[in-house]
Design a protein around this motif. Structure first.
Motif, mmCIF file in Angstrom:
data_model
loop_
_atom_site.group_PDB
_atom_site.id
_atom_site.type_symbol
_atom_site.label_atom_id
_atom_site.label_comp_id
_atom_site.label_asym_id
_atom_site.label_seq_id
_atom_site.Cartn_x
_atom_site.Cartn_y
_atom_site.Cartn_z
ATOM 1 N N ASN A 81 33.953 46.517 44.737
ATOM 2 C CA ASN A 81 34.871 46.747 43.620
ATOM 3 C C ASN A 81 36.143 45.900 43.655
ATOM 4 O O ASN A 81 37.045 46.140 42.864
ATOM 5 N N LYS A 84 34.611 40.514 43.511
ATOM 6 C CA LYS A 84 33.838 39.345 43.968
ATOM 7 C C LYS A 84 32.924 38.828 42.855
ATOM 8 O O LYS A 84 32.899 37.639 42.554
ATOM 9 N N TYR A 189 27.309 51.203 40.922
ATOM 10 C CA TYR A 189 26.392 50.069 41.025
ATOM 11 C C TYR A 189 26.883 49.044 42.045
ATOM 12 O O TYR A 189 26.812 47.847 41.828
ATOM 13 N N ALA A 230 28.063 40.914 49.869
ATOM 14 C CA ALA A 230 28.065 42.358 49.611
ATOM 15 C C ALA A 230 29.421 42.918 50.035
ATOM 16 O O ALA A 230 30.164 42.282 50.783
ATOM 17 N N GLY A 231 29.718 44.122 49.551
ATOM 18 C CA GLY A 231 31.001 44.754 49.875
ATOM 19 C C GLY A 231 31.172 44.925 51.378
ATOM 20 O O GLY A 231 30.244 45.314 52.078
HETATM 21 N N1 LIG Z 1 40.550 40.130 38.154
HETATM 22 C C1 LIG Z 1 39.930 41.045 37.401
HETATM 23 N N2 LIG Z 1 40.240 41.193 36.107
HETATM 24 C C2 LIG Z 1 39.627 42.108 35.334
HETATM 25 N N3 LIG Z 1 38.659 42.939 35.779
HETATM 26 C C3 LIG Z 1 38.290 42.845 37.053
HETATM 27 C C4 LIG Z 1 38.904 41.892 37.935
HETATM 28 N N4 LIG Z 1 38.330 42.025 39.149
HETATM 29 C C5 LIG Z 1 37.408 43.001 39.029
HETATM 30 N N5 LIG Z 1 37.383 43.505 37.787
HETATM 31 C C6 LIG Z 1 36.506 44.568 37.282
HETATM 32 O O1 LIG Z 1 36.346 45.536 38.320
HETATM 33 C C7 LIG Z 1 35.000 45.970 38.418
HETATM 34 C C8 LIG Z 1 34.452 45.694 39.813
HETATM 35 O O2 LIG Z 1 34.464 44.302 40.039
HETATM 36 P P1 LIG Z 1 33.252 43.546 40.724
HETATM 37 O O3 LIG Z 1 31.945 44.096 40.291
HETATM 38 O O4 LIG Z 1 33.478 42.092 40.507
HETATM 39 O O5 LIG Z 1 33.490 43.941 42.246
HETATM 40 P P2 LIG Z 1 32.673 43.440 43.504
HETATM 41 O O6 LIG Z 1 33.672 43.123 44.555
HETATM 42 O O7 LIG Z 1 31.730 42.367 43.133
HETATM 43 O O8 LIG Z 1 31.863 44.706 43.943
HETATM 44 P P3 LIG Z 1 30.469 44.766 44.720
HETATM 45 O O9 LIG Z 1 30.770 44.654 46.174
HETATM 46 O O10 LIG Z 1 29.955 46.063 44.329
HETATM 47 O O11 LIG Z 1 29.603 43.635 44.253
HETATM 48 C C9 LIG Z 1 34.242 45.256 37.337
HETATM 49 O O12 LIG Z 1 34.177 46.090 36.214
HETATM 50 C C10 LIG Z 1 35.100 44.047 37.034
HETATM 51 O O13 LIG Z 1 34.937 43.587 35.708
#
Ligand SMILES: Nc1ncnc2c1ncn2[C@@H]1O[C@H](COP(=O)(O)OP(=O)(O)OP(=O)(O)O)[C@@H](O)[C@H]1O
Length: 368
Positions: A81, A84, A189, A230-231
């Motif tokens: 979250n 990434k 998710y 991954a997280g």
């Molecule tokens: N800089 C940002 N600006 C706007 N929304 C963001 C930003 N960073 C993250 N989000 C929003 O926060 C939520 C989580 O982000 P994201 O899925 O990219 O996290 P992640 O680190 O990839 O998590 P995971 O480890 O589960 O893959 C998403 O809805 C995303 O659109």
């Protein structure tokens, strides 16, 4: 020799989270006031920044260098979250580093009138320490091999020849639909697998002039890896059990090994002949050239400044801070055919002969 470029990106906070955040960002430093916790990075991007700014900080140059034959790797690290996937893949309204890189790659090669290019792509995930091919979902549990010709590679991984950014992004979307997504209490998710999106860039000089031997028949082949990890959160915090716990421990094994590899490299273990445990996880084995090897590498460390995640953020920043001390040595990857090698040697010999004719006194003076 060039060090790994490390940028930090903080995701936006809710109004409530912002009120209680312990963190302060000042230029390229991040700190907790009245605490010894302070880190400096190459760049720190606050919550208002756009992905294109993050892209331009370093990835843009890495893409340009990849077209010239240098390997490149950019990976996003951080807890679930933290943003990434938002950074790497993005959305229709705000394209991520991957689509931005792909578009720029095609634009750059179109402008290079002297060389002809063949681009291939692959897309794989590492899930529970197994490598699955996202472009060929039936290819599962692929093995990592190493050979003189190909270096470290994933045997049997599908590589599609691609001719446009749209085609690449279509293949990517196909691959996405075959990813493993887990449901944890932290993030419904939350992604539980690491993905490695890869472009292989092969180019050759267009010149048909037999006399231009320096480049004729020599191919440049470089690899550009764009990695969404991954997280990195601890399994305990996810409320994980059973299958999810197994996933968590594997993810942590991979990320723990990544942390150990970065730590060892930052302490100079490799240059002192020490052991760097690349082989302890699939992730570090595949990324080995990017970690202290033949690659331009950047890490984008995604964090949240919310109070509740302060421990995770600290541990992400500690990881990123160590990465600042890792140096790589990227070089142009050129492959010469035997014929080209002979031509090149013949040309060098001719040049030497010509020099001998021009300045025989110098040569005699050197004792030849
Ligand atoms: N800089 C940002 N600006 C706007 N929304 C963001 C930003 N960073 C993250 N989000 C929003 O926060 C939520 C989580 O982000 P994201 O899925 O990219 O996290 P992640 O680190 O990839 O998590 P995971 O480890 O589960 O893959 C998403 O809805 C995303 O659109």
């Amino acid at each position: 020799m060039e060090r790994i470029h490390v940028a930090v990106r903080a995701r936006p906070l809710s109004t409530e989270e912002a009120k209680t955040s312990p963190w302060r960002i000042s230029g390229n430093s991040i700190l907790i006031p009245n605490n010894s916790f302070k880190f400096e990075f190459d760049r720190i991007f606050g919550e208002d920044c756009k992905t294109v700014d993050v892209y331009q900080a370093r990835t843009k140059e890495i893409v340009a260098a990849a077209v010239r034959g240098f390997n490149g790797t950019v990976f996003a690290y951080g807890q679930t979250n933290s943003g990434k996937t938002h950074t790497m893949r993005g959305s229709a309204t705000e394209p991520g580093v991957i689509p931005l890189s792909v578009h720029e790659l095609f634009e750059t090669i179109q402008q290079d009138v002297d060389r002809e290019f063949v681009l291939r792509m692959s897309y794989m995930e590492i899930y529970n320490e197994e490598i699955n091919d996202l472009l060929a979902p039936e290819h599962r549990k692929l093995q990592i091999h190493e050979s003189l010709e190909r270096g470290i590679h994933v045997a049997g991984l599908r590589e599609e020849i691609v001719a446009s950014p749209e085609q690449v992004l279509d293949f990517m979307e196909f691959g996405e639909s075959h990813r493993h997504i887990g449901e944890t209490s932290m993030n419904l998710y939350g992604s539980r697998s690491h993905t490695i999106f890869r472009m292989i860039i092969e180019s050759r000089d267009k010149s048909e002039d037999e006399d231009i031997v320096s480049s004729c028949d020599a191919a440049r082949i470089s690899v550009l890896n764009l990695v969404d990890l991954a997280g990195s959160e601890r399994a305990a915090k996810t409320g994980a059990d059973g299958v999810r716990l197994k996933e968590g421990s594997h993810i942590n094994k991979s990320l723990m090994t990544l942390g150990t590899v970065i730590k060892k490299l930052s302490e100079g273990a490799e240059s002192q002949g020490g052991h760097v445990p690349y082989r302890d996880s699939k992730l570090t084995r595949i990324l080995q050239p990017a970690l202290g090897g033949n690659s331009n590498t950047a890490i984008i460390c995604n964090i949240t400044l919310a109070q509740i995640h302060a421990d995770e953020t600290k541990s992400s920043l500690q990881f990123a801070s160590r990465a600042l001390h890792v140096t790589n040595c990227a070089r142009v990857n050129e492959i010469l055919t035997d014929a080209a090698l002979l031509k090149r040697q013949r040309k060098e010999l001719e040049e030497l002969r010509a020099k001998l004719q021009v300045c025989p006194i110098v040569i005699i003076g050197l004792g030849f």
